[in-house]
Write a protein that holds these residues in place. Structure first.
Motif, PDB file in Angstrom:
ATOM      1  N   ASP A1037       1.121  -1.299   0.213  1.00 63.72           N
ATOM      2  CA  ASP A1037      -0.044  -0.110  -0.113  1.00 63.72           C
ATOM      3  C   ASP A1037       0.473   1.584   0.152  1.00 63.72           C
ATOM      4  O   ASP A1037       0.658   2.107  -0.582  1.00 63.72           O
ATOM      5  CB  ASP A1037      -0.737  -0.301   1.385  1.00 63.72           C
ATOM      6  N   THR A1038       1.714   0.985   0.936  1.00 66.62           N
ATOM      7  CA  THR A1038       2.829   2.381   1.018  1.00 66.62           C
ATOM      8  C   THR A1038       3.275   2.955  -0.825  1.00 66.62           C
ATOM      9  O   THR A1038       3.268   3.924  -0.807  1.00 66.62           O
ATOM     10  CB  THR A1038       4.386   2.172   1.588  1.00 66.62           C
ATOM     11  N   LEU A1039       3.749   1.599  -1.205  1.00 67.55           N
ATOM     12  CA  LEU A1039       4.578   1.961  -2.759  1.00 67.55           C
ATOM     13  C   LEU A1039       3.399   2.467  -3.626  1.00 67.55           C
ATOM     14  O   LEU A1039       3.245   3.677  -4.441  1.00 67.55           O
ATOM     15  CB  LEU A1039       5.147   0.367  -3.301  1.00 67.55           C
ATOM     16  N   VAL A1040       2.247   1.428  -3.255  1.00 69.25           N
ATOM     17  CA  VAL A1040       0.809   2.236  -4.471  1.00 69.25           C
ATOM     18  C   VAL A1040       0.984   3.450  -4.500  1.00 69.25           C
ATOM     19  O   VAL A1040       0.729   4.427  -4.972  1.00 69.25           O
ATOM     20  CB  VAL A1040      -0.302   1.499  -4.330  1.00 69.25           C
ATOM     21  N   ASN A1041       1.060   4.145  -3.035  1.00 59.49           N
ATOM     22  CA  ASN A1041       0.712   5.070  -2.415  1.00 59.49           C
ATOM     23  C   ASN A1041       1.284   6.299  -2.655  1.00 59.49           C
ATOM     24  O   ASN A1041       1.068   7.809  -2.709  1.00 59.49           O
ATOM     25  CB  ASN A1041       0.254   5.247  -0.666  1.00 59.49           C
ATOM     26  N   GLN A1042       2.728   5.776  -2.446  1.00 60.52           N
ATOM     27  CA  GLN A1042       3.946   6.917  -2.919  1.00 60.52           C
ATOM     28  C   GLN A1042       3.757   7.541  -4.653  1.00 60.52           C
ATOM     29  O   GLN A1042       3.523   7.562  -5.000  1.00 60.52           O
ATOM     30  CB  GLN A1042       5.068   6.535  -2.569  1.00 60.52           C
ATOM     31  N   CYS A1043       4.052   6.208  -5.414  1.00 62.99           N
ATOM     32  CA  CYS A1043       3.859   6.426  -6.974  1.00 62.99           C
ATOM     33  C   CYS A1043       1.969   6.923  -6.750  1.00 62.99           C
ATOM     34  O   CYS A1043       2.762   7.773  -8.200  1.00 62.99           O
ATOM     35  CB  CYS A1043       3.989   5.150  -7.598  1.00 62.99           C
ATOM     36  N   ALA A1044       1.602   6.820  -6.488  1.00 55.34           N
ATOM     37  CA  ALA A1044       0.807   8.443  -6.718  1.00 55.34           C
ATOM     38  C   ALA A1044       0.404   8.941  -6.703  1.00 55.34           C
ATOM     39  O   ALA A1044       0.184  10.400  -7.207  1.00 55.34           O
ATOM     40  CB  ALA A1044      -0.946   6.866  -6.247  1.00 55.34           C
ATOM     41  N   GLN A1045       0.997   9.424  -5.550  1.00 59.56           N
ATOM     42  CA  GLN A1045       1.672  11.127  -5.673  1.00 59.56           C
ATOM     43  C   GLN A1045       2.133  11.516  -6.055  1.00 59.56           C
ATOM     44  O   GLN A1045       2.252  13.031  -6.328  1.00 59.56           O
ATOM     45  CB  GLN A1045       2.025  10.547  -3.449  1.00 59.56           C
ATOM     46  N   ILE A1046       3.090  10.671  -6.684  1.00 58.08           N
ATOM     47  CA  ILE A1046       4.616  11.403  -7.423  1.00 58.08           C
ATOM     48  C   ILE A1046       3.325  11.853  -8.975  1.00 58.08           C
ATOM     49  O   ILE A1046       4.005  12.354  -9.702  1.00 58.08           O
ATOM     50  CB  ILE A1046       5.284   9.955  -7.968  1.00 58.08           C
ATOM     51  N   LEU A1047       2.849  10.854  -9.056  1.00 54.58           N
ATOM     52  CA  LEU A1047       2.025  10.626 -10.538  1.00 54.58           C
ATOM     53  C   LEU A1047       0.726  11.797 -10.805  1.00 54.58           C
ATOM     54  O   LEU A1047       0.466  12.920 -11.809  1.00 54.58           O
ATOM     55  CB  LEU A1047       1.493   9.652 -10.999  1.00 54.58           C
ATOM     56  N   ALA A1048       0.847  12.288  -9.572  1.00 53.67           N
ATOM     57  CA  ALA A1048      -0.850  12.843  -8.967  1.00 53.67           C
ATOM     58  C   ALA A1048      -0.359  14.676  -8.815  1.00 53.67           C
ATOM     59  O   ALA A1048      -0.718  15.411  -9.256  1.00 53.67           O
ATOM     60  CB  ALA A1048      -1.576  12.609  -7.423  1.00 53.67           C
ATOM     61  N   CYS A1049       0.926  14.163  -8.587  1.00 53.59           N
ATOM     62  CA  CYS A1049       1.732  15.738  -8.337  1.00 53.59           C
ATOM     63  C   CYS A1049       2.170  16.030  -9.527  1.00 53.59           C
ATOM     64  O   CYS A1049       1.718  17.258 -10.200  1.00 53.59           O
ATOM     65  CB  CYS A1049       2.770  15.835  -7.510  1.00 53.59           C
ATOM     66  N   PHE A1247      -3.598  -2.961 -13.418  1.00 52.36           N
ATOM     67  CA  PHE A1247      -3.235  -2.061 -12.142  1.00 52.36           C
ATOM     68  C   PHE A1247      -2.915  -0.505 -12.609  1.00 52.36           C
ATOM     69  O   PHE A1247      -3.013   0.544 -11.865  1.00 52.36           O
ATOM     70  CB  PHE A1247      -1.217  -2.760 -11.969  1.00 52.36           C
ATOM     71  N   LEU A1248      -3.307  -0.808 -14.330  1.00 54.06           N
ATOM     72  CA  LEU A1248      -2.901   1.536 -14.212  1.00 54.06           C
ATOM     73  C   LEU A1248      -4.623   1.799 -14.316  1.00 54.06           C
ATOM     74  O   LEU A1248      -4.209   2.924 -13.683  1.00 54.06           O
ATOM     75  CB  LEU A1248      -3.049   1.229 -15.710  1.00 54.06           C
ATOM     76  N   CYS A1249      -5.318   0.660 -13.968  1.00 49.71           N
ATOM     77  CA  CYS A1249      -7.050   1.499 -13.655  1.00 49.71           C
ATOM     78  C   CYS A1249      -7.225   1.573 -12.405  1.00 49.71           C
ATOM     79  O   CYS A1249      -7.413   3.522 -11.936  1.00 49.71           O
ATOM     80  CB  CYS A1249      -8.003   0.763 -14.079  1.00 49.71           C
ATOM     81  N   HIS A1250      -6.569   0.998 -11.659  1.00 48.48           N
ATOM     82  CA  HIS A1250      -6.658   1.106  -9.981  1.00 48.48           C
ATOM     83  C   HIS A1250      -5.631   2.363 -10.843  1.00 48.48           C
ATOM     84  O   HIS A1250      -5.589   3.472  -9.248  1.00 48.48           O
ATOM     85  CB  HIS A1250      -5.367   0.175  -9.116  1.00 48.48           C
ATOM     86  N   MET A1251      -4.088   2.304 -10.129  1.00 46.44           N
ATOM     87  CA  MET A1251      -3.275   3.927 -10.183  1.00 46.44           C
ATOM     88  C   MET A1251      -4.368   5.154 -10.860  1.00 46.44           C
ATOM     89  O   MET A1251      -3.942   5.973  -9.517  1.00 46.44           O
ATOM     90  CB  MET A1251      -2.106   3.281 -11.291  1.00 46.44           C
ATOM     91  N   HIS A1252      -5.044   4.559 -11.774  1.00 47.71           N
ATOM     92  CA  HIS A1252      -5.940   5.746 -12.294  1.00 47.71           C
ATOM     93  C   HIS A1252      -6.302   6.482 -11.100  1.00 47.71           C
ATOM     94  O   HIS A1252      -6.470   7.836 -10.827  1.00 47.71           O
ATOM     95  CB  HIS A1252      -6.135   5.828 -13.396  1.00 47.71           C
ATOM     96  N   LYS A1253      -7.134   5.604 -11.117  1.00 42.69           N
ATOM     97  CA  LYS A1253      -8.358   5.678  -9.252  1.00 42.69           C
ATOM     98  C   LYS A1253      -7.603   6.360  -8.128  1.00 42.69           C
ATOM     99  O   LYS A1253      -8.433   7.156  -8.101  1.00 42.69           O
ATOM    100  CB  LYS A1253      -8.772   4.433  -9.108  1.00 42.69           C
ATOM    101  N   GLU A1254      -6.533   6.110  -7.921  1.00 38.83           N
ATOM    102  CA  GLU A1254      -6.290   6.913  -6.694  1.00 38.83           C
ATOM    103  C   GLU A1254      -5.526   7.932  -6.919  1.00 38.83           C
ATOM    104  O   GLU A1254      -5.707   8.653  -6.091  1.00 38.83           O
ATOM    105  CB  GLU A1254      -4.551   5.723  -6.520  1.00 38.83           C
ATOM    106  N   ILE A1255      -4.932   8.247  -8.422  1.00 37.66           N
ATOM    107  CA  ILE A1255      -4.153   9.418  -8.585  1.00 37.66           C
ATOM    108  C   ILE A1255      -5.809  10.280  -8.439  1.00 37.66           C
ATOM    109  O   ILE A1255      -5.699  11.868  -7.764  1.00 37.66           O
ATOM    110  CB  ILE A1255      -3.749   9.199  -9.954  1.00 37.66           C
ATOM    111  N   ARG A1256      -6.386   9.863  -9.090  1.00 29.88           N
ATOM    112  CA  ARG A1256      -7.763  10.626  -9.110  1.00 29.88           C
ATOM    113  C   ARG A1256      -8.575  10.874  -7.320  1.00 29.88           C
ATOM    114  O   ARG A1256      -8.395  12.252  -6.954  1.00 29.88           O
ATOM    115  CB  ARG A1256      -9.227   9.937 -10.052  1.00 29.88           C
ATOM    116  N   GLN A1257      -8.223  10.434  -6.629  1.00 30.39           N
ATOM    117  CA  GLN A1257      -8.780   9.853  -5.084  1.00 30.39           C
ATOM    118  C   GLN A1257      -7.792  11.213  -4.357  1.00 30.39           C
ATOM    119  O   GLN A1257      -8.573  12.267  -4.131  1.00 30.39           O
ATOM    120  CB  GLN A1257      -8.872   8.827  -4.587  1.00 30.39           C
TER     121      GLN A1257
END
Length: 1260
Positions: A1037-1049, A1247-1257
């Motif tokens: 979860d930590t990895l997914v979250n950090q990756c999402a933060q990088i891409l969301a930023c 996973f790409l879809c999941h990542m996109h969802k995380e970024i949007r959140q």
């Protein structure tokens, strides 16, 4: 992506960046020669806000333009959404076509109400016929965009021409953003649909696929990929002026432009805005389209919307291997286009196939429903529009036409039947057509896929495999299905492709990489290139996660991009590169800064006529010793600058003086001690006999500095089970003598003279001993072993000889005999997945930690060769090897016949490879940052010194940096890695590696100059260390979250505004999701039921000291089709997915630890005859571990390839032949990392879809 094409723009950058397809650099460059120049440029360009005002990513031209879009560029997003291209609206016809595509397709997609709406393909067709350009309501928008939509034929033609999938296509195609107008819709549709559609979509999958983008798929697809390009089209309308130019250029540039594009698109921000705004007016209807685009081309909702499940299918079907091939050309785009992703995926299942080949009849029907699926999540209110966008995503076709597209648009729209035109919208809404996704074949059979690489068609067959319907061009499918098809699922070819990025980088890296320019990223680890050291360390020694460091801690925290370097101090260089020079400053030793103790390097500035120098790290001024004085020239450089390695090179060595030695005395030559387990299991398996026979010849190959001279390394021998046997092999003896120590609780060495000897002097005695050991213990019944006392014995022997050295321990079983370090079997499967699982990775007793500390103090490195038949607690036995800089080798269920080759090759390399002893490494940095964390095989007794009892050429240390002050863009950031070690000849040396990187105050510059492979190396080590103290789920979860933060930023601050439905990725990070997913699915973090605890502990320790090239191939294996082999070149790899495998083919898969030769059930007889000497698939022996030596060019070339792969890796890879449908195929499939894993790991598309969802959140 190849965006690089821009490379020319910025020479320094571009080149360096080869690894990324970041054209953005080029833009940055703008052509400045200086390294920095480029940077600065980009920064401004990037401003988050800056939409691409006239800058067309496509064109590679003006650096300014690039700059403007750089951000975008960066974004190679998979923009799912529409606007991704450069703004090309009006003028460039190219963009137009895309637009229109977007419309038609998009509309359809969105348009359709929920699946049910899918309605009637008819509707779609109607709209289709209805207006040339506008299927949906807004026909004029089309025209506005570019004129009437092209007819299908035109489209087709265009696409064909465009096939390149160059930039232009991207814009529209990728579904990124439909034309501007569509963009709006996109966002709505997108949001609405995203997650829900996700779910729903799956059902409709089938329909969606049909629609897919065949027709539009081509160009568009490529766009999608990049996301950026698409925006162009979208942009088109809004940015018409700019885009036009871009367009045109893009067309020609396609491939490169695309690459370039991507960045632009990436820049995403810019394009998107343009698309949204620009298009909106003209193509009101379009908006929906764009929306889909945003989502992914395929799935209207980018990720979310697409149902994950679906997406998977899409994924699967999506890219046939061929597609890949094609991809390459256009590949960039695809990757770039991540945005396009059609991740929407919902339609995945069918979509892929649809996309693939051609329209599939079945698809057609689905189309209607499809639309809904697409939206399924939330059908957007504007049913029509949304559909459009979805379709749009799918369509992409226009995109493909890319440049031509616009023109086409002008032409009358194709009839519904004509897929080429705009695919009919299901709703009748007019969505943009989505360019064909790379994976899909053109909607019409004849039509090429634009977005997709030309190969798309080739994929067709695969496609068929996936979803035949889609593959088959069918009128109906063509008509409206195109859109629908794509809708259904995300096309794997429309999301960033690792192979595309790798191939683009190879094509870009033709010149030697010179290190003189500060902050330029090197070619990727997968590219073979020559390095010329001009002041910074070669990337073979140091690779950074970011070559543009944020100036402030706040900026670093905001982006979440890890600031780290992977350092491999003793890396071996290829024959055409010069090893570091050895500098001897005599009695005085190396020249250093008085305050921070940094060593003399190119960053020291000489002042006052050369009498003093100012430190580049701490700015302290130090006197130059008289013997080192030299005058300065008119530029302020010493006149002997280029005669001294430490003043002109990034890497060099100093001869250390006595002051740098332990106890202030020069070291003794090191010793190697071989400790062999002679318990029942060891003897029975054949291990003891093999080791003894091999050592007789291997001892002639001990490491040495000079090949002409005998090695000075001394050797000693011990055997053990429950007790230890020391051997006196003194040269004066006629026979070796054995001394037994049975008091293992208080270990000591029973002899001093005669234990460590010179090989040549005692050769006869040693050979006699090695012949006798197997005979002596042949009938042993002793099954218990000790382990702690074995290491203690070797350590005591080195202490007695007052030297450093290495212990080679050959061990078979859990040490349960009464002795220090005794262990019990604690393997408990019930703890897997619980909070107590972490305890299984920790040593079960503290004994080995304290033993490791003693070993490090003495310079005693331990290499452990394990031959277990059951649990041996690698987590505990590996503590000493890992802490001393040693290695663990594991041969489970060792069998002499099949495993001997692998073991002996590992042993030979381990004994012969260059190694340093008693090493201390310190990393110094310039003011503003400091090294805060270290990962690897070493011991640390304080916070700054990395202590390694042994350091060999394969060991890498990953270092993380944190800010402790502000950095300045003028001076950049400096790091110096100094390693003090004893060479194998007994010389004390200092190896110094220097690296300067740029600093930036704009986030866009940071995102423009990162290296994803190095980021993944850091993340994997960070995560694998994390499992010691945290549950594996928390670590994932930590990895997914950090990756999402990088891409969301990135999305928030660097990409141009666009609908949330779009997934926008930075150009140089567009592979972050696929690679991160591989880390998350690894056996350490997500084990399958058949993965033992020992295997997980072994991999965890192994990866902790890997360099970037090793982690790359480990997490994303190399898969080569072997149907055609040419001498001198390797076949282009295909993506790691089952759908890329052809039944008629043979493939070689390399993971860095294993080699698999997969043979399809219907492989051609000639192929089998050339490789195996038999033409019958059923007669192949799947137990063979080496290829037969046959006298034909194919067999010779294949064996050369296997040998070259093995030579590149630090461990010998055993070859395993896997026949299709065989039991062993389960093991092989585990490494097809883009697919779902048996242990529950997500497919890349999901996973790409999941990542996109995380970024949007995060963004919401």
């Amino acid at each position: 992506m190849n965006v690089n094409q821009h490379t020319p723009m910025a020479s320094p950058y571009g080149q360096p960046q080869p690894g990324y397809g970041q054209p953005s650099y080029g833009a940055l460059d703008g052509g400045y020669p200086t390294p920095y120049a480029p940077y600065n440029g980009p920064a401004s360009a990037y401003q988050p806000g800056a939409p691409p005002q006239g800058y067309s990513p496509f064109t590679s031209f003006p650096s300014k333009a690039v700059a403007a879009n750089p951000v975008l560029d960066l974004s190679s997003p998979l923009d799912l959404g529409p606007g991704r291209g450069p703004p090309t609206s009006g003028p460039p016809p190219v963009s137009a076509p895309q637009l229109y595509n977007q419309y038609s397709q998009g509309d359809m997609h969105n348009g359709p109400p929920p699946m049910t709406q899918a309605p009637p393909r008819p509707a779609v067709s109607q709209p289709y016929n209805q207006g040339v350009a506008n299927l949906a309501g807004p026909p004029h928008s089309y025209p506005q965009q570019y004129g009437p939509p092209p007819t299908m034929q035109q489209v087709t033609n265009q696409m064909t021409g465009m096939q390149i999938t160059s930039g232009p296509p991207t814009p529209a195609g990728p579904g990124y953003a439909p034309p501007p107008s569509s963009q709006h819709s996109v966002s709505t549709a997108f949001s609405a649909a995203p997650s829900p559609s996700y779910t729903q979509a799956p059902p409709p999958a089938s329909s969606a696929p049909t629609q897919p983008p065949p027709s539009s798929s081509g160009p568009a697809a490529s766009q999608q990929y990049y996301g950026g390009p698409p925006s162009q089209q979208q942009f088109n309308s809004s940015l018409a002026p700019t885009s036009p130019q871009q367009f045109p250029s893009p067309a020609p540039l396609p491939p490169s432009s695309q690459q370039t594009f991507p960045p632009t698109s990436y820049s995403g921000p810019a394009p998107p805005p343009s698309q949204a705004p620009a298009a909106p007016p003209s193509q009101a209807p379009a908006p929906p389209v764009s929306q889909p685009q945003q989502s992914f081309p395929t799935a209207q909702p980018p990720f979310c919307s697409a149902p994950p499940p679906v997406s998977q299918p899409a994924f699967i079907s999506g890219p046939p291997p061929p597609a890949q091939g094609s991809f390459p050309p256009r590949a960039l785009p695809p990757s770039s286009q991540p945005g396009s992703f059609p991740p929407p995926g919902p339609p995945p299942t069918s979509a892929p196939s649809g996309q693939y080949p051609g329209p599939m009849p079945p698809l057609q029907h689905p189309p209607p429903s499809q639309p809904s699926p697409y939206h399924s999540g939330p059908p957007p209110p504007r049913a029509q529009m949304p559909p459009t966008s979805m379709a749009q995503s799918n369509h992409l076709p226009p995109g493909p036409q890319g440049p031509p597209g616009p023109l086409q648009q002008q032409q009358p729209p194709p009839q519904p039947g004509m897929q080429g035109g705009y695919p009919p919208q299901q709703n009748g809404a007019f969505g943009q057509v989505r360019a064909p996704q790379p994976g899909y074949a053109g909607p019409y059979p004849g039509q090429p896929n634009y977005g997709a690489p030309a190969p798309a068609p080739a994929p067709a067959p695969p496609a068929q495999k996936r979803l035949d319907p889609d593959a088959i061009p069918s009128p109906q499918a063509s008509d409206m299905p195109t859109v629908q098809k794509s809708r259904h699922r995300i096309d794997p070819d429309a999301i960033p492709s690792p192979i595309q990025v790798i191939e683009d980088d190879k094509a870009k890296s033709t010149e030697p990489f010179t290190t003189g320019v500060r902050g330029q990223a090197p070619p990727l680890v997968t590219t073979s290139f020559q390095v010329k050291d001009q002041g910074n360390a070669s990337p073979r020694f140091i690779r950074c996660t970011a070559y543009n460091m944020p100036c402030t801690a706040d900026m670093a925290k905001q982006s979440q991009v890890p600031l780290a370097a992977v350092i491999k101090p003793l890396a071996t260089l290829p024959p055409d590169e010069t090893p570091p020079y050895l500098v001897d400053h005599g009695e005085g030793g190396p020249i250093r800064c008085n305050r921070c103790k940094a060593y003399m390097c190119p960053y020291m500035q000489f002042i006052e006529g050369g009498r003093r120098f100012q430190c580049g790290f701490c700015s302290c001024v130090t006197e130059v010793p008289p013997h080192y004085f030299q005058h300065l020239d008119h530029t302020g450089k010493r006149v002997d600058c280029y005669d001294r390695p430490e003043l002109s090179l990034g890497s060099y060595e100093f001869l250390a003086t006595v002051d740098y030695c332990k106890n202030n005395k020069l070291p003794q030559p090191p010793a190697f001690i071989f400790l062999i387990d002679v318990s029942y299991n060891a003897v029975k398996s054949g291990m003891v006999n093999i080791v003894c026979q091999e050592l007789k010849t291997l001892l002639d190959y001990l490491p040495r500095e000079n090949p002409e001279v005998d090695s000075v390394v001394r050797v000693g021998f011990v055997t053990y089970n429950k007790v230890l046997h020391f051997y006196n092999v003194k040269s004066s003896l006629a026979q070796p003598q054995m001394l037994v120590v049975s008091d293992v609780a208080d270990m000591f060495v029973p002899l001093l003279d005669g234990f460590l000897v010179n090989v040549n002097e005692s050769r006869l005695v040693i050979e006699s001993l090695l012949d006798q050991i197997p005979e002596m213990f042949a009938d042993t019944r002793e099954t218990e072993t000790v382990f702690g006392p074995v290491i203690q014995a070797g350590l005591e022997a080195l202490k007695a000889a007052d030297c450093a050295g290495k212990l080679f321990v050959f061990h078979t079983s859990l040490p349960i005999a009464e002795a220090p370090g005794k262990l019990k079997n604690r393997e408990d499967k019930k703890l897997i997945g619980t909070d107590k699982e972490k305890s299984l990775f920790q040593p079960q007793v503290g004994f080995y930690n304290s033993l490791a500390k003693e070993c490090v103090a003495q310079g005693c490195c331990v290499d452990l060769f394990l031959f277990p038949n059951q649990y041996v607690d690698v987590a505990t036995l590996g503590v000493v090897p890992v802490s001393t800089g040693g290695s663990v080798y594991k041969y489970t269920y060792f069998q002499a016949q099949s495993d001997q080759e692998r073991f002996l090759n590992d042993l030979r390399r381990d004994v012969q490879k260059p190694v340093g002893f008693d090493a201390v490494m310190r990393v110094r940095t310039s003011t503003g940052i400091r090294a805060t964390d270290f990962f690897g095989s070493f011991f640390m007794s304080n916070t700054t010194d990395v202590e390694l009892a042994g350091l060999d050429c394969d060991k890498a240390v990953t270092v993380e940096f944190k800010h402790d002050d502000k950095l300045s863009e003028e001076t950049g950031a400096l790091m110096q890695c100094a390693v003090l070690y004893t060479s194998c000849s007994g010389q004390r040396r200092l190896r110094v590696h220097n690296m300067a990187v740029n600093c930036c105050s704009q986030l866009a510059d940071l995102y423009r100059n990162c290296e994803t492979d190095t980021i993944i190396n850091f993340f994997s080590k960070y995560a694998f260390r994390g499992v010691l103290n945290n549950p594996t789920k928390a670590v994932r979860d930590t990895l997914v979250n950090q990756c999402a933060q990088i891409l969301a930023c990135y999305r928030k601050n660097c990409a141009s505004p666009s609908s949330a439905g779009q997934l926008i990725l930075p150009e140089c990070m567009k592979l972050l999701p696929v690679y991160l997913n591989c880390v998350l699915k690894s056996d350490v973090l997500l084990p399958g039921a058949d993965v033992s605890l020992d295997d997980r502990a072994y991999l965890r320790q192994l990866i902790s000291c890997m360099d970037v090239s090793e982690t790359h191939v480990f997490f994303y294996p190399r898969l080569l089709p072997l149907m055609k082999l040419e001498s001198g070149t390797l076949p282009t790899a295909v993506r790691d997915s089952e759908e890329r495998l052809s039944k008629g083919g043979v493939y070689l898969l390399e993971t860095g630890l294993h080699l698999f030769l997969w043979v399809g059930a219907s492989a051609q007889q000639e192929l089998l005859l050339n490789i195996f000497g038999t033409s019958s698939f059923s007669q192949l022996d799947s137990s063979m571990t080496s290829l037969p030596v046959l006298d034909n060019p194919f067999s010779q070339r294949l064996r050369e390839i296997v040998d070259s792969f093995r030579a590149q890796r630090s461990r010998y890879m055993k070859l395993m032949v896997v026949k299709q449908e065989d039991r062993a195929e389960l093991i092989f499939r585990h490494f097809l990392v883009e697919d779902k894993s048996a242990s529950g790991g997500a497919s890349y598309v999901d996973f790409l879809c999941h990542m996109h969802k995380e970024i949007r959140q995060l963004l919401s």
